[in-house]
Write a protein that holds these residues in place. Structure first.
Motif, PDB file in Angstrom:
ATOM      1  N   GLY A 118       0.794  -1.224   0.000  1.00 55.74           N
ATOM      2  CA  GLY A 118       0.000   0.000   0.000  1.00 55.74           C
ATOM      3  C   GLY A 118       0.824   1.271   0.000  1.00 55.74           C
ATOM      4  O   GLY A 118       0.325   2.328   0.387  1.00 55.74           O
ATOM      5  N   LYS A 119       2.070   1.180  -0.448  1.00 55.41           N
ATOM      6  CA  LYS A 119       2.945   2.361  -0.425  1.00 55.41           C
ATOM      7  C   LYS A 119       2.370   3.506  -1.263  1.00 55.41           C
ATOM      8  O   LYS A 119       2.553   4.681  -0.937  1.00 55.41           O
TER       9      LYS A 119
ATOM     10  N   ILE B 276      -9.518   0.377  -5.515  1.00 48.99           N
ATOM     11  CA  ILE B 276      -9.520  -1.079  -5.430  1.00 48.99           C
ATOM     12  C   ILE B 276      -8.074  -1.534  -5.545  1.00 48.99           C
ATOM     13  O   ILE B 276      -7.432  -1.308  -6.575  1.00 48.99           O
ATOM     14  N   ALA B 277      -7.550  -2.135  -4.501  1.00 49.80           N
ATOM     15  CA  ALA B 277      -6.165  -2.598  -4.494  1.00 49.80           C
ATOM     16  C   ALA B 277      -6.119  -4.063  -4.915  1.00 49.80           C
ATOM     17  O   ALA B 277      -6.830  -4.898  -4.353  1.00 49.80           O
ATOM     18  N   VAL B 278      -5.280  -4.364  -5.897  1.00 42.42           N
ATOM     19  CA  VAL B 278      -5.127  -5.732  -6.397  1.00 42.42           C
ATOM     20  C   VAL B 278      -3.672  -6.150  -6.202  1.00 42.42           C
ATOM     21  O   VAL B 278      -2.755  -5.466  -6.675  1.00 42.42           O
ATOM     22  N   GLU B 279      -3.464  -7.278  -5.511  1.00 38.11           N
ATOM     23  CA  GLU B 279      -2.115  -7.736  -5.181  1.00 38.11           C
ATOM     24  C   GLU B 279      -2.121  -9.261  -5.053  1.00 38.11           C
ATOM     25  O   GLU B 279      -3.000  -9.816  -4.380  1.00 38.11           O
TER      26      GLU B 279
ATOM     27  N   ASP C 191      -1.968  -8.427   3.183  1.00 36.47           N
ATOM     28  CA  ASP C 191      -2.313  -8.297   4.601  1.00 36.47           C
ATOM     29  C   ASP C 191      -1.825  -6.967   5.162  1.00 36.47           C
ATOM     30  O   ASP C 191      -2.538  -6.308   5.946  1.00 36.47           O
ATOM     31  N   LYS C 192      -0.608  -6.568   4.791  1.00 34.63           N
ATOM     32  CA  LYS C 192      -0.065  -5.282   5.256  1.00 34.63           C
ATOM     33  C   LYS C 192      -0.911  -4.126   4.739  1.00 34.63           C
ATOM     34  O   LYS C 192      -1.208  -3.166   5.466  1.00 34.63           O
ATOM     35  N   LEU C 193      -1.302  -4.217   3.477  1.00 32.41           N
ATOM     36  CA  LEU C 193      -2.121  -3.161   2.886  1.00 32.41           C
ATOM     37  C   LEU C 193      -3.468  -3.060   3.602  1.00 32.41           C
ATOM     38  O   LEU C 193      -3.915  -1.954   3.943  1.00 32.41           O
ATOM     39  N   SER C 194      -4.096  -4.190   3.828  1.00 27.88           N
ATOM     40  CA  SER C 194      -5.417  -4.180   4.473  1.00 27.88           C
ATOM     41  C   SER C 194      -5.355  -3.612   5.880  1.00 27.88           C
ATOM     42  O   SER C 194      -6.277  -2.920   6.324  1.00 27.88           O
ATOM     43  N   ALA C 195      -4.258  -3.905   6.588  1.00 26.84           N
ATOM     44  CA  ALA C 195      -4.104  -3.361   7.941  1.00 26.84           C
ATOM     45  C   ALA C 195      -3.918  -1.850   7.911  1.00 26.84           C
ATOM     46  O   ALA C 195      -4.421  -1.131   8.776  1.00 26.84           O
ATOM     47  N   ALA C 196      -3.180  -1.352   6.896  1.00 27.46           N
ATOM     48  CA  ALA C 196      -2.918   0.082   6.798  1.00 27.46           C
ATOM     49  C   ALA C 196      -4.107   0.859   6.255  1.00 27.46           C
ATOM     50  O   ALA C 196      -4.330   2.012   6.630  1.00 27.46           O
ATOM     51  N   PHE C 197      -4.901   0.217   5.374  1.00 24.66           N
ATOM     52  CA  PHE C 197      -6.034   0.888   4.727  1.00 24.66           C
ATOM     53  C   PHE C 197      -7.279  -0.006   4.820  1.00 24.66           C
ATOM     54  O   PHE C 197      -7.720  -0.586   3.830  1.00 24.66           O
TER      55      PHE C 197
ATOM     56  N   VAL D 294     -10.143   0.367   2.240  1.00 26.84           N
ATOM     57  CA  VAL D 294      -9.902   0.122   0.820  1.00 26.84           C
ATOM     58  C   VAL D 294     -10.255  -1.327   0.492  1.00 26.84           C
ATOM     59  O   VAL D 294      -9.879  -2.251   1.219  1.00 26.84           O
ATOM     60  N   LEU D 295     -10.981  -1.522  -0.598  1.00 29.12           N
ATOM     61  CA  LEU D 295     -11.276  -2.879  -1.059  1.00 29.12           C
ATOM     62  C   LEU D 295      -9.982  -3.492  -1.582  1.00 29.12           C
ATOM     63  O   LEU D 295      -9.408  -3.013  -2.572  1.00 29.12           O
TER      64      LEU D 295
END
Length: 257
Positions: free
Chosen positions: A55-56, A69-72, A79-85, A88-89
């Motif tokens: 999620g940088k 919409i974040a796709v990874e 998991d890091k992205l979801s914790a930070a945001f 955000v879907l």
């Protein structure tokens, strides 16, 4: 899904998500104007953060007011992205298999990511989910090699890249031209990554996919090489805080029709 992910990304980012968060530089202020002006993002638009990692870049997209919409594909990064945001879907997916309907988004952004999947197939899939006239944005943070010690650092890293796709080789450009998109348009912004040498040099290198995937003994050797470089450079030696110079390259291509 693993077979669609380069082995350096699958192995390195699986174990290096924490280091990635600490070591990667932010993006310059000019990127905000590029997102809203050149790409037209606002609260009426939907944007895919493709290859979103931890999620940088995601926060930059959220700040435009657009639906993000974040796709990874790497679970540890997602998991890091979801914790930070948490708002955000965030979904698992790849550039050749996007879990979205046809013509459903206004913009697709690939920040530090497009070189991993640059291919006609990926561009066709990106075009599928973009609305007519939608935009593809490609962004990379690059160390500025005009500063004398930076090429020495790059040489340590580049010697270990193997078959890992990277921006500087230019191989990603071979995906263009593509029938679904107009020509690439480029802008460049200068900035710096300021912090402790541990974060802005050591952890930045450690967060490189193919470095993170090395056995511990080889990673220790890389640390030793970097330590010798730092101790040999007056601009770096003995400093508690340093600035690594960067250039951000930003490209946009518009979907035809």
């Amino acid at each position: 899904m693993r077979e669609h992910i380069h082995h350096a990304a699958a192995d390195g980012y699986k174990t290096g998500a924490d280091t990635y968060v600490r070591g990667r530089p932010d993006y310059p202020p000019q990127v905000a104007d590029w997102l809203t002006g050149t790409l037209g993002l606002n609260d009426d638009k939907t944007v895919i953060d493709l290859g979103a990692g931890t999620g940088k870049f995601t926060g930059r997209l959220v700040a435009t007011g657009a639906q993000v919409i974040a796709v990874e594909p790497v679970p540890q990064m997602l998991d890091k992205l979801s914790a930070a945001f948490p708002d955000v879907l965030a979904v698992s997916g790849t550039a050749t298999d996007l879990p979205l309907p046809n013509a459903s988004v206004d913009v697709v952004i690939c920040a530090q990511a497009f070189h991993w999947f640059a291919s006609p197939e990926a561009l066709s899939e990106i075009a599928r989910v973009l609305k007519p006239g939608g935009k593809l944005g490609l962004v990379w943070n690059l160390r500025d090699t005009r500063v004398s010690w930076v090429p020495k650092l790059d040489a340590i890293v580049n010697a270990l890249e193997g078959d890992t796709p990277r921006y500087y080789t230019g191989a990603w450009r071979l995906a263009f031209p593509h029938k679904a998109f107009g020509p690439l348009q480029a802008q460049h912004f200068g900035h710096g990554h300021t912090g402790s040498p541990e974060d802005v040099i050591f952890n930045r290198v450690r967060s490189t996919s193919f470095i993170a995937a090395l056995p511990q003994a080889q990673r220790d050797k890389v640390d030793a090489q970097i330590r010798a470089l730092v101790e040999g450079e007056p601009a770096l030696r003995g400093k508690d805080v340093i600035t690594v110079p960067y250039v951000t390259a930003a490209f946009v291509a518009v979907k035809s029709g």
